[in-house]
Design a protein around this motif. Structure first.
Motif, short mmCIF file in Angstrom:
data_model
loop_
_atom_site.label_atom_id
_atom_site.label_comp_id
_atom_site.label_asym_id
_atom_site.label_seq_id
_atom_site.Cartn_x
_atom_site.Cartn_y
_atom_site.Cartn_z
N GLU A 60 0.87 -1.17 0.00
CA GLU A 60 0.00 0.00 0.00
C GLU A 60 0.91 1.22 0.00
O GLU A 60 1.77 1.36 0.86
N GLY A 63 -2.24 5.26 -0.25
CA GLY A 63 -3.63 4.87 -0.34
C GLY A 63 -3.98 4.00 -1.54
O GLY A 63 -5.13 3.70 -1.78
N LYS A 64 -2.95 3.59 -2.30
CA LYS A 64 -3.16 2.72 -3.46
C LYS A 64 -2.44 1.40 -3.25
O LYS A 64 -1.39 1.36 -2.63
#
Length: 142
Positions: A60, A63-64
């Protein structure tokens, strides 16, 4: 500034000596063969790649969910310290993010936050690598 440079140089020497004698195996990459290096040189006109990804790395980031795929080519850990086998996941993800621009540079550099000397180095010296890698895009084993 001179005191910082001296501290970094001292740490780099000690760390390089420690890494040089290490037998820690890679988890995500392997060394390129001489034949592979020749194919890469012929296809991309690049001679600095040292490794290819053999196992996907997913993390991660900003936030991706980001995955470094099998076959991605990398030159390994960059900067004042020789850290290839010690912070493999960090430099591998950082190289991928620099080549894809999936996140902005500041977010990509935070991947190296556990390595304060490295984060400082990319903050001050990483702009050209960000531009070059991003315009070239990720390259893969031919």
């Amino acid at each position: 500034m001179a005191a910082i440079a001296a501290t970094v140089a001292l740490a780099a020497g000690a760390y390089a000596a420690w890494n040089h004698v290490s037998n820690i195996p890679f988890q995500y990459v392997r060394d390129l063969t001489e034949e592979e290096k020749e194919k890469i040189k012929h296809k991309y006109n690049i001679t600095y790649y040292k490794y290819t990804v053999i196992k996907p790395l997913t993390q991660e980031v900003g936030g991706k969910t980001v995955t470094v795929p099998v076959g991605f080519l990398t030159d390994g850990c960059s900067g004042p310290l020789t850290c290839d086998k010690f912070e493999e996941a960090e430099w591998l993800m950082h190289d991928w993010l620099y080549s894809t621009h999936e996140v902005d540079k500041a977010t990509a550099d935070k991947v190296l936050a556990s390595l304060p000397d490295r984060e400082l180095a990319v903050h001050y010296f990483g702009d050209s690598a960000w531009e070059t890698s991003g315009s070239r895009g990720p390259q893969f084993l031919p």
